[in-house]
Design an enzyme around this catalytic site. Structure first.
Site, PDB file in Angstrom:
ATOM      1  N   HIS A 142       0.837  -1.197   0.000  1.00 40.65           N
ATOM      2  CA  HIS A 142       0.000   0.000   0.000  1.00 40.65           C
ATOM      3  C   HIS A 142       0.879   1.258   0.000  1.00 40.65           C
ATOM      4  CE1 HIS A 142      -3.432  -2.387   2.210  1.00 40.65           C
ATOM      5  NE2 HIS A 142      -3.399  -2.647   0.912  1.00 40.65           N
ATOM      6  N   HIS A 150      -7.571  -0.337   4.572  1.00 45.95           N
ATOM      7  CA  HIS A 150      -7.173  -0.667   3.209  1.00 45.95           C
ATOM      8  C   HIS A 150      -7.470   0.560   2.346  1.00 45.95           C
ATOM      9  CE1 HIS A 150      -6.417  -5.060   3.666  1.00 45.95           C
ATOM     10  NE2 HIS A 150      -7.049  -4.789   4.799  1.00 45.95           N
TER      11      HIS A 150
END
Length: 601
Positions: free
Chosen positions: A534, A580
């Site tokens: 990420h 997320h």
């Protein structure tokens, strides 16, 4: 997740299908080299912007994508197979990180999607918006109230199309309808292949007060804290990416052109204005040694190449730290010292348990015949576990406010309602980059630190646009990150000690078995942690001003010192969200589209 048998089967099963009608593969197919807008990167953000800008009749948009088409690629469509798309495949940029000092000098793959849809076609599908505190902190830091959650939340309705799970089960109590959109573009759904593991996870929320149930895990004003059901970008057992949603919706518009196999070499200076240096031309090629093509935007060039690619392109264009540019022999056009700095990522640690019985999926994943049957079931009916995400439940938590670390370290979270860490239970052996044992049954509790204080860099070692950038996330380089990963391991050990697991878990597997003291846990963490990939923050926005000392972009995402150039991707965020980040980028792109439209009415 490295499964040689699964990967080889999937790659051998690619369905050959025509690409979208809007997509072309060669520069010679371009009918013009001038467009109103040029978007670099057909990923999560880029295709949102392409869709929204071409809603206006007469607007022309060219999207340049370095990768390939996603059409007919089973692994980009079947949710469970998403992890097989990376690393070391034609659908990945195939980056690696530098040897990580905090991880015993290890280097490992750093997956990024290199196909239509970008990472939205290759990620693990989890859909969350971050917390309201995440967004409000960004707004405060950049001095722009437009980034507060109260303004951003309206884009949930534009973006999201919440649909029933593919098995049609009653979802009452598994999500809160009022928090969601039902008429947007990208499909989102709850798990459709519930397993006995779900029952055990949910039972744990009733047995251990430390892990309460959370009815909705999407975030925003609703707390992320607790354990709940995963929401995934999928409908009818098929992934919903930016390509299959935003691009598919726009692909018949005459103003939209998407060119794949087009690697951007650099942006070209086209003049100067009162706003700064104009960058309205883009040079690209299909490969090394191929004659470049130049295209030009009347209004703007929009970089949506991601936290790695955007840095590379800006650097090659003469934007970045003057000292770094000088070392590369590149003339400095805009001195932007923060470019490539502030790299943030969520470190991932797979904690694997050996388990009794046949409840896990390992027996199927270890058996080519059973696996073949499961993939065939998905191909014919879009059902079975291949139609599902790899995880059904997950949990989010904070470290206690009286934790020892907070006597010397400031709490890095966005606020008291934002989690520090996350865990994801999976019903099989899951260890990215590590082959699964040939036999045995496993249960994995992945832990992830959501508020890392380590800051890394993305730099270039070469002026070759086809060379890999140097990616150094500097994982576990701060006391807080070491503490956070250690405490997360202790917490999931407590989670697995709930009575519901007594007849199932045999014990920790491999090096996890040695994680019994703080020092031993730290050693275990450094030896196994990698990335949930990420990457954020390498071209951050800051307050709107001429100064580049604190950021690369103004709060409207325009590049400081430039005219006609904007960045819209995960690189723009000064802080990584405590969730997320997939849907966070979707909301970013929705607001960016409105900002761009307002600029060129």
């Amino acid at each position: 997740m490295q499964r040689p048998t699964l990967l080889s089967f999937v790659l051998a099963s690619l369905l050959i299908a025509p690409t979208l009608g809007v997509t072309i593969t060669q520069p010679s197919q371009l009918k013009t080299t001038t467009f109103d807008y040029i978007i670099v990167g057909a990923g999560t953000a880029g295709l949102v912007i392409a869709n929204r800008l071409t809603e206006t009749s007469g607007v022309t948009v060219l999207v340049l994508e370095a990768g390939v088409s996603d059409q007919g690629v089973i692994a980009a469509e079947a949710p469970f197979l998403g992890p097989t798309l990376t690393p070391n495949t034609p659908f990945d940029w195939n980056y690696t990180v530098t040897a990580q000092v905090g991880l015993n000098g290890r280097s490992f793959p750093y997956p990024r999607g290199r196909l239509l849809g970008g990472c939205s076609s290759a990620n693990y599908l989890i859909h969350q918006y971050g917390t309201f505190e995440d967004w409000n902190r960004i707004a405060s830091v950049v001095g722009d109230s437009g980034w507060t959650w109260s303004n951003i939340q309206k884009y949930v309705q534009k973006h999201e199309k919440f649909v029933p799970p593919f098995d049609g089960h009653n979802t009452t109590g598994q999500f809160i309808p009022s928090l969601h959109g039902f008429n947007g573009v990208t499909s989102v759904s709850l798990p459709g292949f519930n397993s006995t593991l779900d029952t055990r996870v949910m039972a744990t929320t009733g047995q251990l007060a430390e892990f309460p149930y959370n009815e909705d895990t999407s975030g925003g004003l609703h707390s992320l804290l607790g354990v709940g059901f995963v929401q995934s970008v999928a409908a009818g057992g098929v992934r919903s990416s930016s390509s299959t949603s935003y691009l598919a919706q726009a692909n018949t518009r005459p103003g939209l052109t998407v060119l794949i196999n087009a690697t951007v070499l650099k942006l070209l200076k086209t003049g100067t204005s009162s706003k700064g240096i104009q960058f309205r031309s883009v040079q690209f090629a299909s490969g090394p040694g191929v004659t470049p093509t130049t295209v030009t935007a009347r209004n703007e060039v929009i970089l949506s190449a991601g936290s790695i690619g955007t840095v590379q392109i800006l650097t090659l264009s003469g934007i970045g730290s003057s000292s770094a540019l000088s070392k590369l022999g590149i003339k400095t056009l805009i001195n932007s010292p923060q470019l490539g700095a502030n790299l943030q990522d969520h470190p991932l640690l797979p904690n694997v348990f050996s388990v009794n019985g046949n409840e896990s999926l390992d027996s199927t994943l270890q058996n080519p015949t059973l696996l073949n049957a499961a993939v065939t079931q998905w191909v014919t009916s879009k059902t079975g576990f291949i139609a599902n995400n790899i995880v059904n439940n997950f949990g989010f938590a904070r470290f206690p406010s009286n934790s020892s670390i907070f006597t010397t370290q400031k709490d890095p979270s966005a606020g008291p309602n934002s989690p520090h860490w996350e865990f994801l239970p999976t019903n099989f052996f899951l260890n990215p980059g590590v082959p699964e044992p040939a036999s045995g049954s496993f249960f994995t509790l992945v832990t992830t630190l959501l508020t890392p204080t380590s800051r890394g860099t993305v730099t270039l070692a070469s002026t070759d646009p086809f060379a890999k950038p140097v990616i150094d996330p500097k994982y576990l380089s701060t006391a807080f990150d070491v503490f956070g990963m250690r405490e997360a391991v202790k917490a999931i050990q407590r989670f697995a000690s709930a009575p519901i697991w007594a007849d199932y878990i045999i014990g920790p597997f491999g090096a996890f078995a040695n994680a019994t003291t703080d020092d031993a846990i730290d050693s275990y963490v450094r030896g196994l942690t990698s990335t949930i990939f990420h990457p954020f923050g390498t071209a951050t926005m800051a307050t709107t001003s001429a100064s580049t000392s604190k950021g690369v972009l103004n709060s409207d995402l325009t590049v400081k010192g430039a005219d006609g150039l904007r960045v819209v991707d995960a690189s723009v965020f000064p802080f990584i969200p405590s969730s997320h980040p997939h849907a966070v980028v979707y909301l970013l792109a929705e607001r960016a589209s409105d900002l761009i439209k307002a600029c060129h009415k």
